[in-house]
Write a protein that holds these residues in place. Structure first.
Motif, PDB file in Angstrom:
ATOM      1  N   THR A 116      61.411  27.860  -8.830  1.00  0.00           N
ATOM      2  CA  THR A 116      61.061  26.592  -8.188  1.00  0.00           C
ATOM      3  C   THR A 116      62.283  25.996  -7.504  1.00  0.00           C
ATOM      4  N   ARG A 128      62.824  27.840  -4.271  1.00  0.00           N
ATOM      5  CA  ARG A 128      61.878  27.430  -3.227  1.00  0.00           C
ATOM      6  C   ARG A 128      62.291  26.105  -2.597  1.00  0.00           C
ATOM      7  N   GLN A 185      52.621  35.993   0.207  1.00  0.00           N
ATOM      8  CA  GLN A 185      52.567  34.859   1.121  1.00  0.00           C
ATOM      9  C   GLN A 185      53.110  35.247   2.497  1.00  0.00           C
ATOM     10  N   LYS A 204      52.108  25.529   5.527  1.00  0.00           N
ATOM     11  CA  LYS A 204      51.413  24.663   4.556  1.00  0.00           C
ATOM     12  C   LYS A 204      50.097  25.284   4.122  1.00  0.00           C
ATOM     13  N   GLU A 260      50.816  28.070   1.637  1.00  0.00           N
ATOM     14  CA  GLU A 260      51.258  27.496   0.362  1.00  0.00           C
ATOM     15  C   GLU A 260      50.096  26.875  -0.403  1.00  0.00           C
ATOM     16  N   SER A 261      49.244  26.120   0.288  1.00  0.00           N
ATOM     17  CA  SER A 261      48.129  25.469  -0.407  1.00  0.00           C
ATOM     18  C   SER A 261      47.094  26.485  -0.875  1.00  0.00           C
ATOM     19  N   GLU A 262      46.851  27.519  -0.101  1.00  0.00           N
ATOM     20  CA  GLU A 262      45.904  28.561  -0.517  1.00  0.00           C
ATOM     21  C   GLU A 262      46.439  29.318  -1.728  1.00  0.00           C
ATOM     22  N   ASP A 263      47.747  29.599  -1.736  1.00  0.00           N
ATOM     23  CA  ASP A 263      48.349  30.281  -2.869  1.00  0.00           C
ATOM     24  C   ASP A 263      48.264  29.403  -4.117  1.00  0.00           C
ATOM     25  N   HIS A 264      48.509  28.106  -3.959  1.00  0.00           N
ATOM     26  CA  HIS A 264      48.408  27.173  -5.087  1.00  0.00           C
ATOM     27  C   HIS A 264      46.974  27.132  -5.627  1.00  0.00           C
ATOM     28  N   ARG A 265      46.007  27.092  -4.712  1.00  0.00           N
ATOM     29  CA  ARG A 265      44.600  27.062  -5.125  1.00  0.00           C
ATOM     30  C   ARG A 265      44.230  28.322  -5.907  1.00  0.00           C
ATOM     31  N   LYS A 317      46.287  30.288  -7.623  1.00  0.00           N
ATOM     32  CA  LYS A 317      46.963  30.255  -8.923  1.00  0.00           C
ATOM     33  C   LYS A 317      46.214  29.359  -9.903  1.00  0.00           C
ATOM     34  N   GLN A 318      45.766  28.214  -9.425  1.00  0.00           N
ATOM     35  CA  GLN A 318      45.016  27.294 -10.293  1.00  0.00           C
ATOM     36  C   GLN A 318      43.719  27.946 -10.765  1.00  0.00           C
TER      37      GLN A 318
END
Length: 174
Positions: free
Chosen positions: A56, A59, A92, A134, A137-142, A144-145
């Motif tokens: 983190t 990043r 990514q 962005k 990043e947001s798709e990768d975060h989604r 992972k969740q």
């Protein structure tokens, strides 16, 4: 092969190379072991087996770096598979490269196109499409969740699941 700044070279360095201005280069000079924990050691599956805290931190350093797009374009078009470049992991970077390819930018070499030209074209595309960063990043975060939620559902103990059914009273209260 990594040079003294820790970067794997996809081609010989030019005078005034962007790597000299990279924020992470000072970390490699100060502590190569610590920097490796932050920017490398990604396994073949694309997972992050390293401690998430240094990753983190890496990043965040990449997000503020003045040569972030050059680093990202060089790693993506150069086919570097492992590590964090421009703040992005391999999957990514692949997603960004595929987005640029769908816009007609040649990122990946299929017939020996010039690497420098591909890097420059991809970097220019990234500058014109900051929303793509962005979006990835947001798709990768989604994703992972969603994986974490699915893993939690699979790891619910059987006794906890049966205790939630109607009529069951835990033994402690009987």
């Amino acid at each position: 092969m990594a040079d003294s700044s820790g970067f794997r070279r996809t081609r010989p360095a030019a005078v005034g190379d962007w790597r000299e201005r990279a924020e992470c280069a000072r970390f490699y000079a100060a502590s190569p072991v610590w920097a490796d924990r932050m920017w490398t050691f990604e396994d073949a599956a694309g997972d992050d087996p390293v401690d998430p805290v240094p990753r983190t931190m890496a990043r965040r350093i990449c997000e503020s770096c003045l040569v972030r797009l050059e680093c990202l374009a060089d790693a993506t078009a150069g086919g570097i598979q492992y590590g964090l470049f421009g703040g992005f992991r391999r999957n990514q970077r692949r997603a960004l490269g595929n987005m640029a390819e769908s816009d007609g930018v040649t990122v990946y070499s299929r017939s020996g196109e010039d690497l420098d030209a591909r890097i420059q074209a991809f970097r220019d595309w990234l500058r014109k499409h900051p929303e793509a960063l962005k979006r990835v990043e947001s798709e990768d975060h989604r994703l992972k969740q969603a994986r974490r939620r699915a893993q939690r559902r699979r790891s619910v103990p059987a006794n906890r699941a049966s205790a939630q059914t109607a009529g069951d009273v835990p033994a402690l209260f009987q």
